[in-house]
Design a protein around this motif. Sequence first.
Motif, PDB file in Angstrom:
ATOM      1  N   THR A  21       0.898  -1.230   0.105  1.00 26.12           N
ATOM      2  CA  THR A  21       0.064   0.081  -0.079  1.00 26.12           C
ATOM      3  C   THR A  21       0.835   1.069   0.089  1.00 26.12           C
ATOM      4  O   THR A  21       0.564   2.248  -0.847  1.00 26.12           O
ATOM      5  CB  THR A  21      -0.888  -0.105   1.355  1.00 26.12           C
ATOM      6  N   VAL A  39       0.821   3.658  -3.478  1.00 22.72           N
ATOM      7  CA  VAL A  39      -0.186   4.988  -3.407  1.00 22.72           C
ATOM      8  C   VAL A  39       0.552   6.010  -4.148  1.00 22.72           C
ATOM      9  O   VAL A  39       1.723   6.239  -4.315  1.00 22.72           O
ATOM     10  CB  VAL A  39      -0.343   5.141  -1.983  1.00 22.72           C
ATOM     11  N   ASP A  71      -1.171  11.453  -2.865  1.00 17.97           N
ATOM     12  CA  ASP A  71      -2.276  10.797  -1.823  1.00 17.97           C
ATOM     13  C   ASP A  71      -0.992  10.178  -0.790  1.00 17.97           C
ATOM     14  O   ASP A  71      -1.381   9.451   0.084  1.00 17.97           O
ATOM     15  CB  ASP A  71      -3.168   9.761  -2.167  1.00 17.97           C
ATOM     16  N   LEU A 131       0.253  11.030   2.051  1.00 17.96           N
ATOM     17  CA  LEU A 131       0.023  11.187   3.099  1.00 17.96           C
ATOM     18  C   LEU A 131      -1.201  10.549   3.750  1.00 17.96           C
ATOM     19  O   LEU A 131      -1.738  10.475   5.127  1.00 17.96           O
ATOM     20  CB  LEU A 131      -0.029  12.607   3.877  1.00 17.96           C
ATOM     21  N   THR A 132      -2.204   9.940   3.086  1.00 17.65           N
ATOM     22  CA  THR A 132      -3.173   9.249   3.462  1.00 17.65           C
ATOM     23  C   THR A 132      -3.157   7.917   3.729  1.00 17.65           C
ATOM     24  O   THR A 132      -3.882   7.410   4.148  1.00 17.65           O
ATOM     25  CB  THR A 132      -4.278   9.384   2.290  1.00 17.65           C
ATOM     26  N   ALA A 133      -2.006   7.395   3.463  1.00 14.01           N
ATOM     27  CA  ALA A 133      -1.753   5.869   3.535  1.00 14.01           C
ATOM     28  C   ALA A 133      -1.661   5.429   4.899  1.00 14.01           C
ATOM     29  O   ALA A 133      -2.342   4.405   5.103  1.00 14.01           O
ATOM     30  CB  ALA A 133      -0.626   5.419   2.906  1.00 14.01           C
ATOM     31  N   VAL A 141      -3.304   6.761   7.241  1.00 14.09           N
ATOM     32  CA  VAL A 141      -4.448   6.783   7.744  1.00 14.09           C
ATOM     33  C   VAL A 141      -5.597   5.481   7.299  1.00 14.09           C
ATOM     34  O   VAL A 141      -6.333   5.092   7.896  1.00 14.09           O
ATOM     35  CB  VAL A 141      -5.374   7.964   7.366  1.00 14.09           C
ATOM     36  N   VAL A 142      -5.308   5.200   6.237  1.00  8.80           N
ATOM     37  CA  VAL A 142      -6.191   4.103   5.546  1.00  8.80           C
ATOM     38  C   VAL A 142      -5.837   2.854   5.846  1.00  8.80           C
ATOM     39  O   VAL A 142      -6.668   1.868   5.933  1.00  8.80           O
ATOM     40  CB  VAL A 142      -5.809   4.222   3.900  1.00  8.80           C
ATOM     41  N   THR A 182       0.987  -0.053  10.482  1.00  2.00           N
ATOM     42  CA  THR A 182       0.805   1.383  10.511  1.00  2.00           C
ATOM     43  C   THR A 182       2.233   2.081  10.573  1.00  2.00           C
ATOM     44  O   THR A 182       2.384   3.158   9.631  1.00  2.00           O
ATOM     45  CB  THR A 182      -0.169   1.807  11.505  1.00  2.00           C
ATOM     46  N   ARG A 227       7.907  10.696   0.569  1.00  2.00           N
ATOM     47  CA  ARG A 227       7.461  11.964   0.669  1.00  2.00           C
ATOM     48  C   ARG A 227       8.594  13.044   0.402  1.00  2.00           C
ATOM     49  O   ARG A 227       8.751  13.952   0.027  1.00  2.00           O
ATOM     50  CB  ARG A 227       6.715  12.404   1.649  1.00  2.00           C
TER      51      ARG A 227
END
Length: 118
Positions: free
Chosen positions: A30, A34, A38, A40-42, A44-45, A87, A98
């Motif tokens: 994941t 990604v 997106d 910074l959403t990984a 969270v998902v 996580t 990033r």
Amino acid sequence: MLTLGSLVALLFGASQVVYGVLFLPACVLTALWVREGDLLTAPVVVPIAFALGLVPVADEGDGGIGGRLMGMVTGLATQAGWLYGGTLVAGVIVLGRRMRMIRTINRRTAAARDRDRA
């Protein structure tokens, strides 16, 4: 993750440990797949996906909705190590990606600025 949880329930008799072990590579994939927009959403998902995939693996209790819900809560509590580990792995990979993306942008900006000065 729901498919993975269903597969674990089918092949391994709803083993939450097997689900947790297979969750870690899913987190890595994941974080690697990604889109850059997106990133910074990984992290969270990933926990949401873990909870969704835990549905078929969780104990059913008495077979009702309350028993399934209690099985989910128990599963989330007892398998928290896998959840936190996945996580964390996704977060570290995403932060690395990033940082690399920001360095690339900064290099391009500096190169364009140098060209404009010349």
